[in-house]
Motif scaffolding. Structure first.
Motif, PDB file in Angstrom:
ATOM      1  N   PRO A   1       0.812  -1.107   0.036  1.00 13.39           N
ATOM      2  CA  PRO A   1       0.006   0.077   0.084  1.00 13.39           C
ATOM      3  C   PRO A   1       0.680   1.202   0.086  1.00 13.39           C
ATOM      4  O   PRO A   1       0.168   2.296   0.028  1.00 13.39           O
ATOM      5  CB  PRO A   1      -0.746  -0.056   1.277  1.00 13.39           C
ATOM      6  CG  PRO A   1       0.115  -0.965   2.154  1.00 13.39           C
ATOM      7  CD  PRO A   1       0.774  -2.030   1.389  1.00 13.39           C
ATOM      8  N   ALA A   2       2.052   1.107   0.059  1.00  9.15           N
ATOM      9  CA  ALA A   2       2.853   2.398   0.103  1.00  9.15           C
ATOM     10  C   ALA A   2       2.774   3.239  -1.302  1.00  9.15           C
ATOM     11  O   ALA A   2       2.455   2.817  -2.161  1.00  9.15           O
ATOM     12  CB  ALA A   2       4.340   2.017   0.106  1.00  9.15           C
ATOM     13  N   GLY A   3       2.617   4.688  -0.917  1.00  7.03           N
ATOM     14  CA  GLY A   3       2.609   5.452  -1.835  1.00  7.03           C
ATOM     15  C   GLY A   3       3.919   6.224  -2.454  1.00  7.03           C
ATOM     16  O   GLY A   3       3.779   7.269  -2.949  1.00  7.03           O
ATOM     17  N   ASP A   4       4.853   5.696  -1.930  1.00  5.83           N
ATOM     18  CA  ASP A   4       6.080   6.346  -2.338  1.00  5.83           C
ATOM     19  C   ASP A   4       6.967   5.271  -3.308  1.00  5.83           C
ATOM     20  O   ASP A   4       6.687   4.048  -3.568  1.00  5.83           O
ATOM     21  CB  ASP A   4       6.942   6.981  -1.237  1.00  5.83           C
ATOM     22  CG  ASP A   4       7.357   5.684  -0.269  1.00  5.83           C
ATOM     23  OD1 ASP A   4       7.147   4.782  -0.466  1.00  5.83           O
ATOM     24  OD2 ASP A   4       7.588   6.095   0.876  1.00  5.83           O
ATOM     25  N   GLY A   5       8.414   5.717  -3.266  1.00  5.10           N
ATOM     26  CA  GLY A   5       9.311   4.850  -4.087  1.00  5.10           C
ATOM     27  C   GLY A   5       9.767   3.412  -3.355  1.00  5.10           C
ATOM     28  O   GLY A   5      10.195   2.637  -4.021  1.00  5.10           O
ATOM     29  N   SER A   6       9.077   3.260  -2.207  1.00  3.82           N
ATOM     30  CA  SER A   6       9.391   2.120  -1.403  1.00  3.82           C
ATOM     31  C   SER A   6       8.205   0.897  -1.904  1.00  3.82           C
ATOM     32  O   SER A   6       8.369  -0.194  -1.372  1.00  3.82           O
ATOM     33  CB  SER A   6       9.391   2.094  -0.063  1.00  3.82           C
ATOM     34  OG  SER A   6       8.162   2.412   0.557  1.00  3.82           O
ATOM     35  N   LYS A   7       7.279   1.237  -2.565  1.00  6.07           N
ATOM     36  CA  LYS A   7       6.197   0.381  -3.113  1.00  6.07           C
ATOM     37  C   LYS A   7       6.754  -0.843  -3.808  1.00  6.07           C
ATOM     38  O   LYS A   7       7.591  -0.597  -4.793  1.00  6.07           O
ATOM     39  CB  LYS A   7       5.188   1.229  -3.829  1.00  6.07           C
ATOM     40  CG  LYS A   7       3.956   0.153  -4.174  1.00  6.07           C
ATOM     41  CD  LYS A   7       3.018   1.119  -5.124  1.00  6.07           C
ATOM     42  CE  LYS A   7       2.002   0.263  -5.367  1.00  6.07           C
ATOM     43  NZ  LYS A   7       0.862  -0.151  -4.564  1.00  6.07           N
ATOM     44  N   ASP A   8       6.261  -2.047  -3.418  1.00  8.49           N
ATOM     45  CA  ASP A   8       7.071  -3.198  -4.092  1.00  8.49           C
ATOM     46  C   ASP A   8       6.077  -4.185  -3.901  1.00  8.49           C
ATOM     47  O   ASP A   8       6.134  -4.918  -3.101  1.00  8.49           O
ATOM     48  CB  ASP A   8       8.384  -3.646  -3.584  1.00  8.49           C
ATOM     49  CG  ASP A   8       8.987  -4.518  -4.324  1.00  8.49           C
ATOM     50  OD1 ASP A   8       8.478  -5.317  -5.262  1.00  8.49           O
ATOM     51  OD2 ASP A   8      10.325  -4.654  -4.289  1.00  8.49           O
ATOM     52  N   ASP A   9       4.978  -4.306  -4.797  1.00  9.48           N
ATOM     53  CA  ASP A   9       4.071  -5.318  -4.838  1.00  9.48           C
ATOM     54  C   ASP A   9       4.607  -6.725  -4.879  1.00  9.48           C
ATOM     55  O   ASP A   9       4.225  -7.826  -4.267  1.00  9.48           O
ATOM     56  CB  ASP A   9       2.952  -4.952  -5.886  1.00  9.48           C
ATOM     57  CG  ASP A   9       2.230  -3.853  -5.813  1.00  9.48           C
ATOM     58  OD1 ASP A   9       2.038  -3.320  -4.587  1.00  9.48           O
ATOM     59  OD2 ASP A   9       1.658  -3.273  -6.877  1.00  9.48           O
ATOM     60  N   ASP A  10       5.729  -6.984  -5.691  1.00 11.05           N
ATOM     61  CA  ASP A  10       6.277  -8.322  -5.884  1.00 11.05           C
ATOM     62  C   ASP A  10       6.864  -8.610  -4.766  1.00 11.05           C
ATOM     63  O   ASP A  10       6.799  -9.971  -4.467  1.00 11.05           O
ATOM     64  CB  ASP A  10       7.108  -8.187  -7.250  1.00 11.05           C
ATOM     65  CG  ASP A  10       6.588  -7.980  -8.381  1.00 11.05           C
ATOM     66  OD1 ASP A  10       5.306  -8.636  -8.612  1.00 11.05           O
ATOM     67  OD2 ASP A  10       7.122  -7.484  -9.431  1.00 11.05           O
ATOM     68  N   ALA A  11       7.540  -7.951  -3.992  1.00  7.43           N
ATOM     69  CA  ALA A  11       8.273  -8.113  -2.698  1.00  7.43           C
ATOM     70  C   ALA A  11       7.139  -8.821  -1.660  1.00  7.43           C
ATOM     71  O   ALA A  11       7.574  -9.750  -1.104  1.00  7.43           O
ATOM     72  CB  ALA A  11       9.055  -7.152  -2.149  1.00  7.43           C
ATOM     73  N   VAL A  12       6.162  -7.977  -1.638  1.00  6.61           N
ATOM     74  CA  VAL A  12       4.929  -8.525  -0.727  1.00  6.61           C
ATOM     75  C   VAL A  12       4.461  -9.832  -1.161  1.00  6.61           C
ATOM     76  O   VAL A  12       4.176 -10.787  -0.322  1.00  6.61           O
ATOM     77  CB  VAL A  12       3.667  -7.297  -0.564  1.00  6.61           C
ATOM     78  CG1 VAL A  12       2.638  -7.906   0.265  1.00  6.61           C
ATOM     79  CG2 VAL A  12       4.393  -6.104  -0.122  1.00  6.61           C
ATOM     80  N   ARG A  13       4.168 -10.062  -2.191  1.00 11.15           N
ATOM     81  CA  ARG A  13       3.571 -11.327  -2.855  1.00 11.15           C
ATOM     82  C   ARG A  13       4.812 -12.571  -2.612  1.00 11.15           C
ATOM     83  O   ARG A  13       4.656 -13.443  -2.002  1.00 11.15           O
ATOM     84  CB  ARG A  13       3.411 -11.272  -4.547  1.00 11.15           C
ATOM     85  CG  ARG A  13       2.132 -10.226  -4.688  1.00 11.15           C
ATOM     86  CD  ARG A  13       1.876 -10.354  -6.096  1.00 11.15           C
ATOM     87  NE  ARG A  13       0.659  -9.393  -6.420  1.00 11.15           N
ATOM     88  CZ  ARG A  13       0.953  -8.267  -7.190  1.00 11.15           C
ATOM     89  NH1 ARG A  13       2.162  -8.205  -7.643  1.00 11.15           N
ATOM     90  NH2 ARG A  13       0.120  -7.346  -7.099  1.00 11.15           N
ATOM     91  N   THR A  14       5.963 -12.170  -2.783  1.00 15.65           N
ATOM     92  CA  THR A  14       6.984 -13.201  -2.547  1.00 15.65           C
ATOM     93  C   THR A  14       6.952 -13.586  -1.110  1.00 15.65           C
ATOM     94  O   THR A  14       7.227 -14.752  -0.788  1.00 15.65           O
ATOM     95  CB  THR A  14       8.449 -12.627  -2.834  1.00 15.65           C
ATOM     96  OG1 THR A  14       8.269 -12.512  -4.395  1.00 15.65           O
ATOM     97  CG2 THR A  14       9.609 -13.597  -2.636  1.00 15.65           C
ATOM     98  N   ILE A  15       7.081 -12.626  -0.206  1.00 17.74           N
ATOM     99  CA  ILE A  15       6.959 -13.045   1.145  1.00 17.74           C
ATOM    100  C   ILE A  15       5.584 -14.018   1.567  1.00 17.74           C
ATOM    101  O   ILE A  15       6.009 -14.815   2.075  1.00 17.74           O
ATOM    102  CB  ILE A  15       6.803 -11.877   2.029  1.00 17.74           C
ATOM    103  CG1 ILE A  15       8.145 -10.941   1.865  1.00 17.74           C
ATOM    104  CG2 ILE A  15       6.756 -12.271   3.429  1.00 17.74           C
ATOM    105  CD1 ILE A  15       8.137  -9.615   2.637  1.00 17.74           C
TER     106      ILE A  15
END
Length: 76
Positions: free
Chosen positions: A48-62
């Motif tokens: 849900p991050a709204g900045d450059g730290s947003k990483d959907d793939d990393a969340v899915r990988t975890i």
């Protein structure tokens, strides 16, 4: 973030992951198919991050690793 806040956040995350992991194992053992159901939901999971730290793939990988771990623990 202060060191105390970071430490408490990390500890809470570790405890939550452990309890969730054990819950996944418990329910899957009694109701096979839970892990498949959860795995099929990963396409809808995102960061849900709204900045450059947003990483959907990393969340899915975890999440995928947690599911794989629960499957392995159940078989072992």
């Amino acid at each position: 973030m202060t060191d105390d806040i970071a430490i408490r956040t990390r500890q809470r995350e570790i405890a939550t992951e452990h309890l969730l992991f054990k819950l996944m194992e418990y329910v899957e053992a009694r109701h096979p198919g839970l892990l498949d159901y959860m795995e099929h939901s990963l396409d809808h999971l995102g960061d849900p991050a709204g900045d450059g730290s947003k990483d959907d793939d990393a969340v899915r990988t975890i999440a995928q690793r947690m599911i794989v771990g629960a499957r392995a623990e159940r078989k072992g």
